[in-house]
Design an enzyme around this catalytic site. Sequence first.
Site, PDB file in Angstrom:
ATOM      1  N   CYS A  73       0.829  -1.202   0.000  1.00  0.00           N
ATOM      2  CA  CYS A  73       0.000   0.000   0.000  1.00  0.00           C
ATOM      3  C   CYS A  73       0.871   1.263   0.000  1.00  0.00           C
ATOM      4  O   CYS A  73       1.964   1.285   0.582  1.00  0.00           O
ATOM      5  CB  CYS A  73      -0.911   0.010   1.228  1.00  0.00           C
ATOM      6  SG  CYS A  73      -2.251  -1.193   1.160  1.00  0.00           S
TER       7      CYS A  73
ATOM      8  N   HIS B  50      -1.334  -7.667  -7.384  1.00  0.00           N
ATOM      9  CA  HIS B  50       0.027  -7.596  -7.907  1.00  0.00           C
ATOM     10  C   HIS B  50       0.271  -8.765  -8.846  1.00  0.00           C
ATOM     11  O   HIS B  50      -0.467  -9.750  -8.848  1.00  0.00           O
ATOM     12  CB  HIS B  50       1.051  -7.626  -6.765  1.00  0.00           C
ATOM     13  CG  HIS B  50       1.134  -8.943  -6.044  1.00  0.00           C
ATOM     14  ND1 HIS B  50       0.176  -9.359  -5.137  1.00  0.00           N
ATOM     15  CD2 HIS B  50       2.048  -9.946  -6.112  1.00  0.00           C
ATOM     16  CE1 HIS B  50       0.501 -10.558  -4.668  1.00  0.00           C
ATOM     17  NE2 HIS B  50       1.629 -10.945  -5.254  1.00  0.00           N
TER      18      HIS B  50
ATOM     19  N   CYS C  30      -2.292 -18.587 -35.149  1.00  0.00           N
ATOM     20  CA  CYS C  30      -3.103 -17.859 -36.128  1.00  0.00           C
ATOM     21  C   CYS C  30      -4.228 -18.751 -36.642  1.00  0.00           C
ATOM     22  O   CYS C  30      -5.369 -18.297 -36.809  1.00  0.00           O
ATOM     23  CB  CYS C  30      -2.227 -17.378 -37.282  1.00  0.00           C
ATOM     24  SG  CYS C  30      -1.006 -16.118 -36.835  1.00  0.00           S
TER      25      CYS C  30
END
Length: 338
Positions: free
Chosen positions: A42, A165, A198
Amino acid sequence: MSELRKDPIVGRWVIIAAERANRPLAPYAEGGLVGAAHCPFCAGNEAATPVEIMAYRERNAAANSPGWRVRVVPNKFPALGVEGELHKRGLGLYDWMSGIGAHEVIIECPHHEVSMARLPVESIREVFWAYRDRLVDLKNDPRLVYGMIFKNVGAAAGASLEHSHSQLIVTPIVPVNVQEEMTGSQNFFNYRGRCIYCDLVQEELAFEKRVILDTAHFLAFAPFASRFPFEAWIVPKSHASHYEAIAKPELAELAMVMKTILMKQESALDRPAYNYIVHTSPLDAPPLKHYHWHIEIIPRLTRVAGFEWGTGFYINPVAPERAAACLRETEVDPYANR
């Protein structure tokens, strides 16, 4: 210092990192994570982390002080360390390497938020740009070969801190799982002359039933052979082998896609623990025609048990077509809390 040891049978490298046992949550422990009352991530608690590597800050905000939006610091309990020389040697039958690499934490917001899905799209865009910045920088170190970006959310997914995180571990070799992907992609390219990722994008667009979200530059879908219930992949529609080559205009769209998928999973599955992993090409590789970066999101709804460890098979109780339909029909607004 940690070290790497190679399994001589299957070629898998293992990191022996004894200092990791000192993390806030012991390995395999169940229950709560380190919460807001003692959170080193924090704003205002910058002294509780190692000195920052990089941060996106407000103008005139000093390093290692409040005023940041995204902050990158060394992991306090690193799996690999950046200091020292890379040594390799044989120990009879075995191969050994010193534990050279990098282990960084990307702190995604200054306030105590536990869910990336509740961050604004712009904040997620900055997180993804931080990934790119760190990979570009670490490319300059010739000792480092592969950068793995990942996120653990919830104790069941391996997290020890709840503040949102993600992490970056850079290794001096290509991990075996990545090498298997690249070898399979290379074999397909040698046979067909095309990138298999692809082709997967085109196949999933044509079939439609496993598509979760289709945007201008990205396709999110449940893979045909999903290992886990509600597993989702995000794949760029245009061929690109390296994540760090992403353009800024595409980054905002990727952030929106990621937030949407996470919101859908949290809504439909009651906020499960999950991991996501960015699969990209080795740092020292040129642009590759056969490989395609992508992100895999894995909710932790089942456990990997003896059969899976023993065989390499996965038992998935939810067909990917059903999972995709459920997520597709779950309505969310990624811009509701911008």
